[in-house]
Enzyme design. Structure first.
Site, PDB file in Angstrom:
ATOM      1  N   GLY A 165      10.923  11.212  -8.450  1.00 56.41           N
ATOM      2  CA  GLY A 165      11.675  12.373  -8.903  1.00 56.41           C
ATOM      3  C   GLY A 165      11.229  13.690  -8.294  1.00 56.41           C
ATOM      4  O   GLY A 165      11.841  14.726  -8.518  1.00 56.41           O
ATOM      5  N   LEU A 203      24.453   9.069  -8.651  1.00 54.04           N
ATOM      6  CA  LEU A 203      24.943   8.223  -9.750  1.00 54.04           C
ATOM      7  C   LEU A 203      24.752   9.027 -11.030  1.00 54.04           C
ATOM      8  O   LEU A 203      23.668   9.534 -11.298  1.00 54.04           O
ATOM      9  CB  LEU A 203      24.173   6.904  -9.782  1.00 54.04           C
ATOM     10  CG  LEU A 203      24.214   6.109  -8.462  1.00 54.04           C
ATOM     11  CD1 LEU A 203      23.262   4.919  -8.516  1.00 54.04           C
ATOM     12  CD2 LEU A 203      25.619   5.637  -8.148  1.00 54.04           C
ATOM     13  N   HIS A 208      17.669   2.899 -15.424  1.00 58.26           N
ATOM     14  CA  HIS A 208      16.590   2.634 -14.477  1.00 58.26           C
ATOM     15  C   HIS A 208      16.042   1.246 -14.814  1.00 58.26           C
ATOM     16  O   HIS A 208      15.454   1.057 -15.871  1.00 58.26           O
ATOM     17  CB  HIS A 208      15.495   3.694 -14.617  1.00 58.26           C
ATOM     18  CG  HIS A 208      14.254   3.414 -13.813  1.00 58.26           C
ATOM     19  ND1 HIS A 208      13.768   4.277 -12.866  1.00 58.26           N
ATOM     20  CD2 HIS A 208      13.421   2.361 -13.810  1.00 58.26           C
ATOM     21  CE1 HIS A 208      12.684   3.753 -12.319  1.00 58.26           C
ATOM     22  NE2 HIS A 208      12.449   2.587 -12.888  1.00 58.26           N
ATOM     23  N   HIS A 235      10.926  12.720 -15.752  1.00 58.91           N
ATOM     24  CA  HIS A 235      10.407  11.658 -14.889  1.00 58.91           C
ATOM     25  C   HIS A 235       9.144  10.997 -15.430  1.00 58.91           C
ATOM     26  O   HIS A 235       8.468  10.259 -14.720  1.00 58.91           O
ATOM     27  CB  HIS A 235      10.196  12.148 -13.448  1.00 58.91           C
ATOM     28  CG  HIS A 235      11.457  12.709 -12.849  1.00 58.91           C
ATOM     29  ND1 HIS A 235      12.567  11.935 -12.613  1.00 58.91           N
ATOM     30  CD2 HIS A 235      11.794  13.964 -12.477  1.00 58.91           C
ATOM     31  CE1 HIS A 235      13.533  12.697 -12.121  1.00 58.91           C
ATOM     32  NE2 HIS A 235      13.094  13.936 -12.033  1.00 58.91           N
ATOM     33  N   ASN A 289       7.384   0.491  -5.655  1.00 60.44           N
ATOM     34  CA  ASN A 289       6.014   0.904  -5.968  1.00 60.44           C
ATOM     35  C   ASN A 289       5.061  -0.233  -5.621  1.00 60.44           C
ATOM     36  O   ASN A 289       5.239  -1.352  -6.085  1.00 60.44           O
ATOM     37  CB  ASN A 289       5.876   1.241  -7.446  1.00 60.44           C
ATOM     38  CG  ASN A 289       6.806   2.365  -7.842  1.00 60.44           C
ATOM     39  OD1 ASN A 289       6.980   3.332  -7.103  1.00 60.44           O
ATOM     40  ND2 ASN A 289       7.435   2.229  -8.990  1.00 60.44           N
ATOM     41  N   ARG A 291       1.971  -0.931  -6.460  1.00 61.82           N
ATOM     42  CA  ARG A 291       0.809  -0.864  -7.346  1.00 61.82           C
ATOM     43  C   ARG A 291       1.129  -1.576  -8.656  1.00 61.82           C
ATOM     44  O   ARG A 291       2.287  -1.921  -8.911  1.00 61.82           O
ATOM     45  CB  ARG A 291       0.480   0.602  -7.664  1.00 61.82           C
ATOM     46  CG  ARG A 291       1.648   1.282  -8.365  1.00 61.82           C
ATOM     47  CD  ARG A 291       1.305   2.604  -9.019  1.00 61.82           C
ATOM     48  NE  ARG A 291       2.396   3.063  -9.866  1.00 61.82           N
ATOM     49  CZ  ARG A 291       3.434   3.761  -9.456  1.00 61.82           C
ATOM     50  NH1 ARG A 291       3.531   4.126  -8.192  1.00 61.82           N
ATOM     51  NH2 ARG A 291       4.396   4.116 -10.305  1.00 61.82           N
ATOM     52  N   ARG A 337       4.762   4.726 -24.992  1.00 53.12           N
ATOM     53  CA  ARG A 337       3.597   5.457 -24.488  1.00 53.12           C
ATOM     54  C   ARG A 337       3.237   6.535 -25.506  1.00 53.12           C
ATOM     55  O   ARG A 337       3.987   7.505 -25.701  1.00 53.12           O
ATOM     56  CB  ARG A 337       3.908   6.122 -23.146  1.00 53.12           C
ATOM     57  CG  ARG A 337       4.213   5.115 -22.060  1.00 53.12           C
ATOM     58  CD  ARG A 337       4.135   5.785 -20.711  1.00 53.12           C
ATOM     59  NE  ARG A 337       4.707   4.947 -19.673  1.00 53.12           N
ATOM     60  CZ  ARG A 337       4.683   5.240 -18.378  1.00 53.12           C
ATOM     61  NH1 ARG A 337       4.135   6.379 -17.968  1.00 53.12           N
ATOM     62  NH2 ARG A 337       5.217   4.425 -17.493  1.00 53.12           N
TER      63      ARG A 337
HETATM   64  C1  MV4 Z   1      18.853   9.112  -8.222  1.00 54.56           C
HETATM   65  C2  MV4 Z   1      19.615   9.507  -9.346  1.00 54.56           C
HETATM   66  C3  MV4 Z   1      20.997   9.469  -9.223  1.00 54.56           C
HETATM   67  N1  MV4 Z   1      21.550   9.089  -8.053  1.00 54.56           N
HETATM   68  N2  MV4 Z   1      19.463   8.745  -7.090  1.00 54.56           N
HETATM   69  C4  MV4 Z   1      14.586  10.187 -10.038  1.00 54.56           C
HETATM   70  C5  MV4 Z   1      13.314   9.500  -9.815  1.00 54.56           C
HETATM   71  C6  MV4 Z   1      13.405   8.857  -8.507  1.00 54.56           C
HETATM   72  N3  MV4 Z   1      12.661   7.630  -8.494  1.00 54.56           N
HETATM   73  C7  MV4 Z   1      14.871   8.637  -8.305  1.00 54.56           C
HETATM   74  N4  MV4 Z   1      15.521   9.445  -9.293  1.00 54.56           N
HETATM   75  C8  MV4 Z   1      16.865   9.487  -9.377  1.00 54.56           C
HETATM   76  N5  MV4 Z   1      17.521   9.097  -8.261  1.00 54.56           N
HETATM   77  C9  MV4 Z   1      20.788   8.735  -7.014  1.00 54.56           C
HETATM   78  N6  MV4 Z   1      21.362   8.378  -5.881  1.00 54.56           N
HETATM   79  C10 MV4 Z   1      18.954   9.884 -10.512  1.00 54.56           C
HETATM   80  C11 MV4 Z   1      17.565   9.885 -10.531  1.00 54.56           C
HETATM   81  C12 MV4 Z   1      16.971  10.255 -11.773  1.00 54.56           C
HETATM   82  C13 MV4 Z   1      16.230   9.332 -12.523  1.00 54.56           C
HETATM   83  C14 MV4 Z   1      16.001   8.027 -12.075  1.00 54.56           C
HETATM   84  C15 MV4 Z   1      15.280   7.123 -12.806  1.00 54.56           C
HETATM   85  C16 MV4 Z   1      14.773   7.495 -14.047  1.00 54.56           C
HETATM   86  C17 MV4 Z   1      14.970   8.758 -14.504  1.00 54.56           C
HETATM   87  C18 MV4 Z   1      15.704   9.694 -13.763  1.00 54.56           C
HETATM   88  C19 MV4 Z   1      15.908  10.967 -14.264  1.00 54.56           C
HETATM   89  C20 MV4 Z   1      16.618  11.878 -13.516  1.00 54.56           C
HETATM   90  C21 MV4 Z   1      17.136  11.517 -12.272  1.00 54.56           C
END
Ligand code: MV4
Length: 447
Positions: A165, A203, A208, A235, A289, A291, A337
């Site tokens: 993030g 998106l 997640h 995040h 990841n 790890r 957590r």
């Molecule tokens: C994104 C998304 C929406 N669309 N990618 C945030 C953490 C990083 N690992 C990727 N993240 C995101 N990528 C696309 N194409 C929204 C997020 C995101 C998010 C992702 C996972 C868990 C929490 C989040 C909170 C805000 C945004």
């Protein structure tokens, strides 16, 4: 097998690794900063070495001090836990150069997945579905606009060196594109020393969902199912569960087998997590990841596999001693957590724990390194511990979580226990009907 493992971490994960070492009959070395002299991992280890002052960069991230601690104690392997040096390809290489085993993936795979563009390119090549977007770093505003028009707005601009993030910027329309790109580049340069950015279709309300994998570096690899980690704030994951309320057994097995096959082709070594966004029945790879993760106990509870023990066995050169068909998924696990934070403002609340009584009983596990009378230092993350419940069904796990939370006594500091007591009573949570923005929406609504 190794004779002596140095644990390059602190807190509950240091204790978790220590427990696996004890069960394997391997001697342990704890390292600690001056602020952690009273920590539980130091008390329980066979030996301990002070590696520096409180600031992590001078202690837990201090590579020369860690090498010296290995030298003094004769440790033949290092477990990095999560955070700190766990995803430093350079640290893994330096250990190898000193004939000390790094308990983790090969440096080349750590480095590959650290570059989010390379990681995505690799995932796509290996048949893993990815988010539509640029295939490489975008070099000009014109190129970015052209790609954005192809995939459609809104688009997310991400830093190649980012992840988790950090370094993301949204562009809702073509008008915003140039200014968002400029800001994203500047922020990436400042944070990571690398201004390479790439584009993805944004998106809007995904979940997640991440897949746990284990590989032995010799072409054997398995998946251990998924964890739904959608409930997060800024995040920081707050609640993780398996199986995901959004998946059925068929969908799990398709994505899991796709990922496991990719790991076999990579000859991936160690534990890893392949992260996806999941929206409208489709998986989109975002990152991997390399790890062990905070939320690994959720998978341990549903598979009965000791992930830390497997990490150690694999790093010592052993083959995976099970194939995919041996893995059975049973019941439902949820992890909360528990942080030393105000449950409404999330302001850190370090200090002395004057009463401590963790919950117990069937299907209840607490992974924590705190104890009655312990003072949480202000220098590190605010994790007090993880409450993990397991039940035959999700309803049973939720019931068990509710009663375990009510049993938990942590006095003297503020904790996020009351937040979870409220969450287990929310209809959307009970129904498993949530997405990555749900918690922040809820907190805004109930503020
Ligand atoms: C994104 C998304 C929406 N669309 N990618 C945030 C953490 C990083 N690992 C990727 N993240 C995101 N990528 C696309 N194409 C929204 C997020 C995101 C998010 C992702 C996972 C868990 C929490 C989040 C909170 C805000 C945004």
């Amino acid at each position: 097998m190794f004779d002596k493992i140095l644990i390059a971490n602190r807190g509950e994960i240091a204790l978790r690794v220590l427990r696996a070492c004890k069960e394997l009959g391997i001697a342990t070395v704890a390292v600690h900063s001056t602020a952690d002299a009273d920590a539980m991992h130091v008390r329980l280890a066979d030996e301990s070495v002070c590696i520096g002052p409180p600031a992590a960069r001078d202690s837990y991230l201090n590579v020369p001090a860690l090498l010296a601690a290995c030298e003094i104690t004769g440790a033949d392997a290092v477990h990095p836990g999560y955070g700190f040096l766990s995803e430093s390809a350079r640290f893994a290489e330096i250990l190898e150069e000193h004939n000390i085993h790094f308990i983790g993936p090969r440096p080349a795979h750590i480095r590959l997945m650290g570059d989010k563009i390379e990681a995505k390119r690799t995932a796509k090549r290996l048949g893993i579905p990815v988010v539509p977007g640029s295939e490489s770093g975008v070099t000009s505003d014109q190129e970015a606009l052209s790609i954005a028009r192809d995939i459609g707005f809104p688009v997310l601009i991400k830093a190649a060196a980012g992840g988790g993030g950090r370094g993301m910027k949204l562009a809702a329309s073509a008008d915003e594109m140039v200014s968002s790109l400029t800001t994203a580049r500047a922020e990436a340069k400042a944070a990571f020393g690398d201004d390479t950015v790439y584009l993805e279709k944004y998106l809007t309300r995904p979940r997640h969902i991440e897949i746990q994998v284990l590989g032995d570096g010799r072409g054997r690899a398995i998946h251990l199912g998924e964890r739904d980690c959608s409930l997060q704030r800024r995040h920081q994951k707050v609640w993780e569960e398996s199986p995901s309320p959004a998946l059925n057994a068929a969908a799990r097995s398709v994505i899991g087998e796709t990922v496991a096959k990719a790991m076999r082709e990579l000859e991936y070594l160690g534990a890893g997590t392949v992260e996806f966004l999941y929206e409208d029945g489709t998986f989109y790879f975002i990152e991997m990841n390399t790890r062990i993760q905070v939320e690994h106990p959720v998978t341990e509870e549903t598979t009965d596999i000791d992930l830390i023990l497997e990490q150690i066995r694999i790093a010592a050169g052993n083959e995976l001693d099970f194939v995919q068909g041996d893995i059975r998924f049973h019941g439902h696990a949820i992890e909360c957590r528990i942080n030393a934070e105000n449950p409404a403002t999330f302001r850190p609340s370090p200090g002395k724990i004057v009463h401590y009584h963790p919950p117990g009983g069937l299907g209840v596990r607490v992974d924590s390194a705190v104890y009655h009378g312990y003072t949480i230092p202000p220098f590190y993350d605010s994790l007090v511990g993880k409450l993990i419940v397991h039940g035959k069904t999700r309803a049973e796990a939720l019931m068990r979580l509710k009663r375990a939370l009510d049993e938990f006594v942590i006095d003297g500091i503020e904790t996020t226990v009351p937040l979870f007591q409220a969450l287990v009573r929310e209809k959307d949570i009970i129904d498993g009907d949530y997405h990555i923005h749900w918690l922040e929406d809820y907190l805004a609504r109930t503020a």
